[in-house]
Design a protein around this motif. Sequence first.
Motif, PDB file in Angstrom:
ATOM      1  N   LEU A   1       0.893  -1.242  -0.116  1.00 40.55           N
ATOM      2  CA  LEU A   1      -0.169   0.042   0.021  1.00 40.55           C
ATOM      3  C   LEU A   1       0.598   1.116  -0.006  1.00 40.55           C
ATOM      4  O   LEU A   1       0.424   2.324  -0.393  1.00 40.55           O
ATOM      5  N   ILE A   2       1.879   1.154   0.702  1.00 38.35           N
ATOM      6  CA  ILE A   2       2.973   2.586   0.669  1.00 38.35           C
ATOM      7  C   ILE A   2       4.098   2.348  -0.146  1.00 38.35           C
ATOM      8  O   ILE A   2       4.501   3.356  -0.910  1.00 38.35           O
ATOM      9  N   ALA A   3       4.860   1.301   0.173  1.00 36.52           N
ATOM     10  CA  ALA A   3       6.277   1.083  -0.655  1.00 36.52           C
ATOM     11  C   ALA A   3       5.863   0.890  -2.069  1.00 36.52           C
ATOM     12  O   ALA A   3       6.645   1.583  -2.937  1.00 36.52           O
ATOM     13  N   ARG A   4       4.819   0.198  -2.633  1.00 37.31           N
ATOM     14  CA  ARG A   4       4.896   0.134  -4.079  1.00 37.31           C
ATOM     15  C   ARG A   4       4.396   1.386  -4.813  1.00 37.31           C
ATOM     16  O   ARG A   4       5.223   1.735  -5.594  1.00 37.31           O
ATOM     17  N   PRO A   5       3.485   2.189  -4.370  1.00 32.95           N
ATOM     18  CA  PRO A   5       3.165   3.515  -5.093  1.00 32.95           C
ATOM     19  C   PRO A   5       4.616   4.421  -5.135  1.00 32.95           C
ATOM     20  O   PRO A   5       4.855   5.102  -6.043  1.00 32.95           O
ATOM     21  N   ALA A   6       5.375   4.302  -3.838  1.00 34.54           N
ATOM     22  CA  ALA A   6       6.343   5.173  -3.658  1.00 34.54           C
ATOM     23  C   ALA A   6       7.718   4.904  -4.817  1.00 34.54           C
ATOM     24  O   ALA A   6       8.176   5.947  -5.463  1.00 34.54           O
ATOM     25  N   ILE A   7       7.658   3.593  -5.128  1.00 32.44           N
ATOM     26  CA  ILE A   7       8.628   2.964  -6.178  1.00 32.44           C
ATOM     27  C   ILE A   7       8.153   3.199  -7.564  1.00 32.44           C
ATOM     28  O   ILE A   7       8.995   3.860  -8.118  1.00 32.44           O
ATOM     29  N   GLU A   8       6.851   3.023  -7.553  1.00 28.94           N
ATOM     30  CA  GLU A   8       6.302   3.101  -9.044  1.00 28.94           C
ATOM     31  C   GLU A   8       6.204   4.729  -9.462  1.00 28.94           C
ATOM     32  O   GLU A   8       6.232   4.672 -10.699  1.00 28.94           O
ATOM     33  N   ALA A   9       5.971   5.565  -8.441  1.00 30.42           N
ATOM     34  CA  ALA A   9       6.163   7.130  -8.684  1.00 30.42           C
ATOM     35  C   ALA A   9       7.538   7.551  -9.600  1.00 30.42           C
ATOM     36  O   ALA A   9       7.578   8.303 -10.455  1.00 30.42           O
ATOM     37  N   ILE A  10       8.418   6.774  -9.345  1.00 29.75           N
ATOM     38  CA  ILE A  10       9.856   7.007 -10.074  1.00 29.75           C
ATOM     39  C   ILE A  10       9.454   6.369 -11.490  1.00 29.75           C
ATOM     40  O   ILE A  10      10.662   6.861 -12.159  1.00 29.75           O
ATOM     41  N   GLY A  11       8.898   5.464 -11.843  1.00 33.95           N
ATOM     42  CA  GLY A  11       8.843   5.134 -13.126  1.00 33.95           C
ATOM     43  C   GLY A  11       9.516   3.637 -13.151  1.00 33.95           C
ATOM     44  O   GLY A  11       9.892   3.183 -14.269  1.00 33.95           O
ATOM     45  N   ILE A  12       9.660   3.101 -12.010  1.00 36.95           N
ATOM     46  CA  ILE A  12      10.096   1.578 -12.272  1.00 36.95           C
ATOM     47  C   ILE A  12       8.912   0.723 -11.559  1.00 36.95           C
ATOM     48  O   ILE A  12       8.275   0.897 -10.622  1.00 36.95           O
ATOM     49  N   GLY A  13       8.928  -0.575 -11.953  1.00 40.83           N
ATOM     50  CA  GLY A  13       7.861  -1.414 -11.468  1.00 40.83           C
ATOM     51  C   GLY A  13       8.645  -2.350 -10.326  1.00 40.83           C
ATOM     52  O   GLY A  13       9.775  -2.202 -10.123  1.00 40.83           O
ATOM     53  N   VAL A  14       7.714  -3.121  -9.384  1.00 41.33           N
ATOM     54  CA  VAL A  14       8.328  -3.728  -8.358  1.00 41.33           C
ATOM     55  C   VAL A  14       7.394  -4.908  -8.064  1.00 41.33           C
ATOM     56  O   VAL A  14       6.395  -4.876  -8.282  1.00 41.33           O
ATOM     57  N   ASP A  15       8.350  -6.046  -7.843  1.00 42.56           N
ATOM     58  CA  ASP A  15       7.540  -7.307  -7.490  1.00 42.56           C
ATOM     59  C   ASP A  15       7.888  -7.646  -5.958  1.00 42.56           C
ATOM     60  O   ASP A  15       9.286  -7.866  -5.715  1.00 42.56           O
ATOM     61  N   PHE A  16       7.081  -7.398  -5.041  1.00 42.33           N
ATOM     62  CA  PHE A  16       7.561  -8.014  -3.715  1.00 42.33           C
ATOM     63  C   PHE A  16       7.419  -9.623  -3.697  1.00 42.33           C
ATOM     64  O   PHE A  16       6.315 -10.160  -3.859  1.00 42.33           O
ATOM     65  N   ARG A  17       8.129 -10.288  -3.413  1.00 39.90           N
ATOM     66  CA  ARG A  17       8.316 -11.723  -3.142  1.00 39.90           C
ATOM     67  C   ARG A  17       8.549 -12.239  -1.871  1.00 39.90           C
ATOM     68  O   ARG A  17       9.364 -12.011  -1.128  1.00 39.90           O
ATOM     69  N   ARG A  18       7.503 -12.769  -1.124  1.00 41.43           N
ATOM     70  CA  ARG A  18       7.511 -13.177   0.191  1.00 41.43           C
ATOM     71  C   ARG A  18       8.121 -14.446   0.335  1.00 41.43           C
ATOM     72  O   ARG A  18       7.812 -15.447  -0.723  1.00 41.43           O
ATOM     73  N   SER A  19       9.249 -14.521   1.020  1.00 42.75           N
ATOM     74  CA  SER A  19       9.954 -15.918   1.272  1.00 42.75           C
ATOM     75  C   SER A  19      10.632 -15.917   2.734  1.00 42.75           C
ATOM     76  O   SER A  19      11.043 -14.729   3.087  1.00 42.75           O
ATOM     77  N   ASP A  20      11.196 -17.366   3.030  1.00 44.66           N
ATOM     78  CA  ASP A  20      11.989 -17.103   4.085  1.00 44.66           C
ATOM     79  C   ASP A  20      13.590 -16.340   3.674  1.00 44.66           C
ATOM     80  O   ASP A  20      13.871 -16.718   2.617  1.00 44.66           O
ATOM     81  N   THR A  21      14.065 -15.895   4.651  1.00 44.06           N
ATOM     82  CA  THR A  21      15.301 -15.075   4.071  1.00 44.06           C
ATOM     83  C   THR A  21      16.351 -16.025   3.565  1.00 44.06           C
ATOM     84  O   THR A  21      17.319 -16.036   2.722  1.00 44.06           O
ATOM     85  N   ARG A  22      16.431 -17.190   4.528  1.00 42.52           N
ATOM     86  CA  ARG A  22      17.520 -18.377   4.260  1.00 42.52           C
ATOM     87  C   ARG A  22      17.392 -18.914   2.922  1.00 42.52           C
ATOM     88  O   ARG A  22      18.404 -19.019   2.269  1.00 42.52           O
ATOM     89  N   ASP A  23      16.137 -18.863   2.463  1.00 43.07           N
ATOM     90  CA  ASP A  23      15.754 -19.583   1.107  1.00 43.07           C
ATOM     91  C   ASP A  23      16.232 -18.541  -0.195  1.00 43.07           C
ATOM     92  O   ASP A  23      17.091 -18.980  -1.126  1.00 43.07           O
ATOM     93  N   VAL A  24      16.335 -17.344   0.400  1.00 41.16           N
ATOM     94  CA  VAL A  24      16.596 -16.225  -0.915  1.00 41.16           C
ATOM     95  C   VAL A  24      18.236 -16.230  -0.861  1.00 41.16           C
ATOM     96  O   VAL A  24      18.817 -16.178  -1.876  1.00 41.16           O
ATOM     97  N   VAL A  25      18.844 -16.471   0.380  1.00 35.19           N
ATOM     98  CA  VAL A  25      20.253 -16.599   0.468  1.00 35.19           C
ATOM     99  C   VAL A  25      20.849 -17.765  -0.283  1.00 35.19           C
ATOM    100  O   VAL A  25      21.808 -17.881  -1.101  1.00 35.19           O
TER     101      VAL A  25
END
Lengths: 293, 458
Positions: free
Chosen positions: B76-100
């Motif tokens: 609700l807040i971060a997505r519009p802030a990033i999109e306002a600059i003209g870039i898209g964003v995908d938020f991927r939920r995951s366990d941090t260890r899996d991302v590592v």
Amino acid sequence: MKAGGHRVAIVLGLAPVTAVLSLLFIGPLLVALAQSLGHAPIYGVEEFPTLRYYAHVLGSSRFRIALLYTLYYAVVPTIVSTVAGVALALALRHPIRGSRVLVAVLRLPVVVPYLVGASVVVALFANGGLIARVLFALGAIGSTGDFPRVLFSAGGWGVMLVYLFKQIPFTFIVVSAALAGDGAQYEEVARSLGATPVRALWHVVLPRVVPAIVTASLLVFAFNFQTYEIPYLLGATFPNTLPVEAMRRFNAADLSRRPEAMAYLMVITAISGVVLAAYLQVYRRWERGRGRS
Amino acid sequence: MRRRVTGRAIAFGALVAIAIVGCDRAADPDAASAFRDRFLAGEVEWDAVVEQARSEGRVEFYHWGGSEALNSWLELIARPAIEAIGIGVDFRRSDTRDVVDLILSEIASGRGPGSGSVDVVWINGENFRTLRMNDALFGAFADRLPSSAYFAFDPDDPASSINRFDFGTPTDLMEMPWAGFQFTLRVDADRVDPAEAPATFAALESWVRANPGRFTYVAPPHYIGSTFIHALLYETNPDSTGYVPFLGDPQDLGVTEFARLIGPGFEYLRRIEPYLLGGGGRSARGAPIYPASAAALQARFVAGEVDFDMEFGVYDVDRDIRSGRYPPTVRNIIFPESGMIKDMSYLAIPRNAPAPAAALVAIDALSTPESHLSKLVEIGFAPAIDLARLDPEERARFLAAAPDLRGVTEEALAMRAVPSVNAGLVDAIDAVWLEYIAEQSARSFDEIVLDAWRNLGL
């Protein structure tokens, strides 16, 4: 020529399944095997081949204790759910009053996920759970803490309750389906030829569903032996099962402990495979003894 | 964040699937390396970074997904802030260890600069240490963003220490501070008077003896349980030097010294065992119950089985009261007085980020005072920016906006804030706990510690 073409067709027809199985099952298994033997360059481990991870795992007392508990949590519910599921299927094989409702209710847990089963068990049997609170309100116990400990204990009652909640209905459905299949009339034939109900059950009905019973109990045992979430959520911190011990190592901050976790996984796979193969062997011998094969 | 959830294997499978699907947008690796080198050398103007970010198009933002409050805030807040600059964003939920794991396996399989699948990851502690030791980070970018002016990084500035060390690992500007979390215990004022609640581990021992069965802590290796034990080890440090010896690298500490430092703390844990939940008072009726997760302990606390809850995040008491998860009488308490562990969580960029410029721009957008203020107001995440660097008017907005601390004051918390143990010691302490406390092993304490220590480098 014709037979050759037929074989090609079979191979081609099986290809999608084989491909998926190799990719999702055999591939990871080989990776786990390689890591357990010391080949894990992503984690900075490169000492392939070494058996020291296996030596470390098999030599520890924690492994032996976990193995005993894994077998205990796997075998007891398998026996209970097989006996109860078969008994229910036999009792309900002829329609009686209310049996339709009962069968519908019995089928319900099969579609409920195991984790929901775990929540149900916690809500009912925890010391702050529904049963303890009702008993406390009725004055049967002095405080909810006096309610006997069902969950989070080495006895594993909570773990096994969840297994039974799912597996009695599962066994029931598999065995019922076999009973309803071809040959349901043999029991009547036996009876009309003068067999007592017990003899007809023992010599005619039961032997017909043995393959179904074996299949159901094999699946149930394999699941119970290898599952992680339920003993993690409802078991004791210690002792607990092999999959919980493996996951603990897998989750360690130090990634170079992964090979040890993989050694655990390979040992779990091997033991479960050996037990299942032995069980099948016994069953096949029994079948041969009866002149089937 | 080093949060742990179950179902990890499934989550990792899903991540790999996402990564495979995401393969098609691999950029030119040479161009990506060149951008990285020029940016880190300070040769790229910020306008050019923004321009490149727009041409990269999208940023893949991976975060621990266990906080519903954060998930909503990001959407609700971060997505519009990033999109306002003209870039898209995908938020991927995951366990941090899996991302590592994902980042390291990609790099191991030859997917270097520009061709990975993670642009930004919310991270700290062992996970950061792992990426850092494997040279899997983008580089020292944190002081090169327009928003960097609001953060303390200068070693001469005392406010910088929490930003410069992440569980004892030097951050060296390779991650951007994002939110601070302090570990607190909570009581329900209806059951335990916060004014008379224990304020030291010594007092807690008297309390559990007087109230058997009304206290327990989360089982390590869950990070909440581990942190509780770290705080105990600070207080029972036989030299009375608190956290100091636990910050350094394990190699410099040595196993004998380690065993000596943690001995009294583990004796304490054995002493209180009979008085914990399910411990059976004086007649040892059974092993105590150590809940496997923070959520499991919270459930017992709310159900009235135990009188203390524990978590990271001083503002979430207020948040949980407002959402109805806690009764309105729950209060934070100052515990232990000797030092309440506070750590920072960060945003980092992996070395093989497919859209490094977009990652930099997105992190900058989430590091402005407005963004940190909104995160504080909406979901109670303590800001990582240095309030002293704001003008008085802005500072006043932050102070006015902070949620109710429910029983404690900002000064009391700040005064007692101490850092986390070195990330390299976490596993050893967990392993000692598992064998000495959970397993009740008959082996001697020194043997157990020696084994745990050896396994660090197994």
